[in-house]
Each structure stands twice: as C-alpha cells, then as structure tokens.
Design a protein around this motif. Structure first.
Motif, mmCIF file in Angstrom:
data_model
loop_
_atom_site.group_PDB
_atom_site.id
_atom_site.type_symbol
_atom_site.label_atom_id
_atom_site.label_comp_id
_atom_site.label_asym_id
_atom_site.label_seq_id
_atom_site.Cartn_x
_atom_site.Cartn_y
_atom_site.Cartn_z
ATOM 1 N N THR A 24 0.821 -1.216 0.000
ATOM 2 C CA THR A 24 0.000 0.000 0.000
ATOM 3 C C THR A 24 0.853 1.264 0.000
ATOM 4 N N THR A 25 2.163 1.100 -0.034
ATOM 5 C CA THR A 25 3.090 2.231 -0.097
ATOM 6 C C THR A 25 3.457 2.473 -1.560
ATOM 7 N N PRO A 26 3.341 3.705 -2.050
ATOM 8 C CA PRO A 26 3.561 3.970 -3.481
ATOM 9 C C PRO A 26 4.864 3.437 -4.049
ATOM 10 N N ASP A 27 5.958 3.545 -3.303
ATOM 11 C CA ASP A 27 7.239 3.080 -3.843
ATOM 12 C C ASP A 27 7.647 1.731 -3.269
ATOM 13 N N GLY A 28 6.682 1.001 -2.712
ATOM 14 C CA GLY A 28 6.973 -0.305 -2.125
ATOM 15 C C GLY A 28 7.042 -1.403 -3.172
ATOM 16 N N PRO A 29 7.278 -2.634 -2.737
ATOM 17 C CA PRO A 29 7.339 -3.761 -3.662
ATOM 18 C C PRO A 29 5.976 -4.066 -4.269
ATOM 19 N N ASP A 30 5.987 -4.890 -5.304
ATOM 20 C CA ASP A 30 4.744 -5.263 -5.979
ATOM 21 C C ASP A 30 3.985 -6.356 -5.234
ATOM 22 N N ALA A 31 4.705 -7.132 -4.423
ATOM 23 C CA ALA A 31 4.097 -8.269 -3.747
ATOM 24 C C ALA A 31 4.851 -8.563 -2.456
ATOM 25 N N VAL A 32 4.145 -9.188 -1.528
ATOM 26 C CA VAL A 32 4.774 -9.745 -0.328
ATOM 27 C C VAL A 32 4.333 -11.198 -0.217
ATOM 28 N N LEU A 33 5.218 -12.043 0.283
ATOM 29 C CA LEU A 33 4.918 -13.468 0.397
ATOM 30 C C LEU A 33 5.419 -13.967 1.740
ATOM 31 N N GLY A 34 4.527 -14.605 2.489
ATOM 32 C CA GLY A 34 4.888 -15.223 3.755
ATOM 33 C C GLY A 34 4.993 -16.723 3.573
ATOM 34 N N LEU A 35 6.194 -17.242 3.579
ATOM 35 C CA LEU A 35 6.392 -18.676 3.402
ATOM 36 C C LEU A 35 6.062 -19.427 4.690
ATOM 37 N N ALA A 36 5.655 -20.685 4.527
ATOM 38 C CA ALA A 36 5.338 -21.534 5.669
ATOM 39 C C ALA A 36 6.434 -22.582 5.846
ATOM 40 N N ARG B 85 8.138 -13.578 -9.350
ATOM 41 C CA ARG B 85 9.316 -12.924 -9.918
ATOM 42 C C ARG B 85 9.366 -13.100 -11.431
ATOM 43 N N GLY B 86 8.836 -14.219 -11.910
ATOM 44 C CA GLY B 86 8.798 -14.442 -13.346
ATOM 45 C C GLY B 86 7.885 -13.468 -14.066
ATOM 46 N N ARG B 87 6.928 -12.883 -13.348
ATOM 47 C CA ARG B 87 6.070 -11.834 -13.913
ATOM 48 C C ARG B 87 6.720 -10.460 -13.829
ATOM 49 N N GLY B 88 7.935 -10.426 -13.338
ATOM 50 C CA GLY B 88 8.649 -9.150 -13.209
ATOM 51 C C GLY B 88 8.327 -8.394 -11.938
ATOM 52 N N LEU B 89 7.712 -9.068 -10.951
ATOM 53 C CA LEU B 89 7.314 -8.390 -9.726
ATOM 54 C C LEU B 89 8.469 -8.321 -8.731
ATOM 55 N N ARG B 90 8.532 -7.217 -8.006
ATOM 56 C CA ARG B 90 9.441 -7.091 -6.873
ATOM 57 C C ARG B 90 8.730 -7.665 -5.648
#
Length: 208
Positions: free
Chosen positions: A116-128, A166-171
């Motif tokens: 939700t931050t304008p210059d933040g990453p495109d995605a966050v992932l919480g691994l289990a 990451r394959g979609r080019g997401l940070r």
C-alpha cells in the motif's frame, strides 16, 4: 491503512476440515479446532486497520459485523485463490488462510504496508515451514493469475509461488516464516506461539 484483507476459509464442518488431525482427534474435535483457528484469525484481521475485510468462504459461516462475504469460486485451490483476488476491487490486497492462528496484527501490518506504499514492492509473500505459504499480498490483484499454474499443498508450493511472481517481473518482499496447522504436532507447536486468550490454544487444551 488502505487496501483489503481476504481470509480464505472453509466452514468448520466435521469431516470436511482438518482431517489430517484425525486421529488422534475425532472429526468433531478437529472441526472445533478449525473453528477456533478461524475465529482467532478473524479477530486479528478485525483489529488491523485496513480499508476492507472479506471472508472468502467454502460453505456457510457468518462473517463478523462490517465484513463482506464472498463464496469461493473454482475447483482446484489455485483457481480459488486466483479468483479470490480477481472477484474484488483492483486495490492492494493481502490474503491469508485459517491455518495460522498465531497470526498477529503486526504480521498483517507488515504484509499490508509494503503493497500500500507507493514506492513499495509489488508483492509480499509469507512462506510456511512446510514449504507452502501463509500470506500473499499484491499491489495489483490481477497478478494472482500466476497461482492458477502452481500446484498447491506440496513442499515446493512456496518456492514455486515466489518464482512465479518474480517471473512476472514483480518485486517481492518476504514476510516472516510461520508454521501452518496441518498435523497434531503442528497444532501443539502453534498453540505454544498463541497468546493466552487464544481460542485455538484453549480448544487444543480441551482435546488433551
């Protein structure tokens, strides 16, 4: 905080939820544990500042006041996950399940803030710990389409999800690793990380 949180869940019906807890649990005990885990999760989401909260449910279950409810749509879990993102507004979205009752408002804030931050990453992932994932946050919900092609409930699901994003080019920013409740050993380990008022911890203590 803007954005929305989705809770993907299954109605806690005996014989349909947490079947890997049986034995030693009975189907009824497993359903009570699932209901407690879901209630704890909904409480934490309700206490987290966010624009919208949505329960995406398989089966019938009452959402808390102020929440929206949507039925899960699709067959395979990958499709249902992608559809959960697709069926809502195109706003930053974090999705969690009902298998991490140790979830805290700090965990959710950490997931919401970057997307939700304008210059933040495109995605966050919480691994289990079991190789899956417990949270996925996307700045653009349409990027959840990648989930349709990733096998779920395997030891490689989390790694393949990260690679797909990451394959979609997401940070992608990584969140803390949490333990899902799948087995009885998981349940005891997770209950030990829950606060004293946790419904899940109390429900598990009643099984002993």
């Amino acid at each position: 905080m803007s954005g929305q949180v989705l809770v993907l869940a299954k109605a806690p019906v005996p014989g349909r939820v947490k079947t890997r807890l049986c034995p030693p649990c009975t189907p009824e005990q497993a359903a009570r544990l699932a209901a407690a885990a879901l209630a704890d999760t909904l409480d934490v989401v309700a206490a987290t500042p966010v624009g919208s909260r949505v329960l995406v449910i398989d089966g019938g279950y009452p959402a808390p006041p102020g929440w929206k409810t949507r039925d899960q749509r699709g067959g395979p879990l990958g499709d249902r996950l992608a559809n959960a993102f697709a069926d809502g507004p195109a706003v930053p979205t974090v999705l969690v399940g009902m298998d991490t009752p140790q979830l805290t408002t700090a965990h959710l804030a950490e997931a919401l803030r970057p997307v939700t931050t304008p210059d933040g990453p495109d995605a966050v992932l919480g691994l289990a710990e079991d190789g899956g994932w417990w949270a996925l946050g996307l700045r653009r919900p349409a990027d959840a389409e990648v989930l349709r092609d990733i096998p779920t409930s395997t030891a490689e699901t989390g790694a393949r999800t990260l690679a797909g994003l990451r394959g979609r080019g997401l940070r992608v920013a990584l969140l803390p690793v949490l333990r899902d409740v799948d087995t009885v050993d998981d349940a005891y380990a997770v209950a030990g990380r829950c606060p004293p008022e946790s419904r899940f911890a109390r429900a598990l203590a009643a099984v002993r």
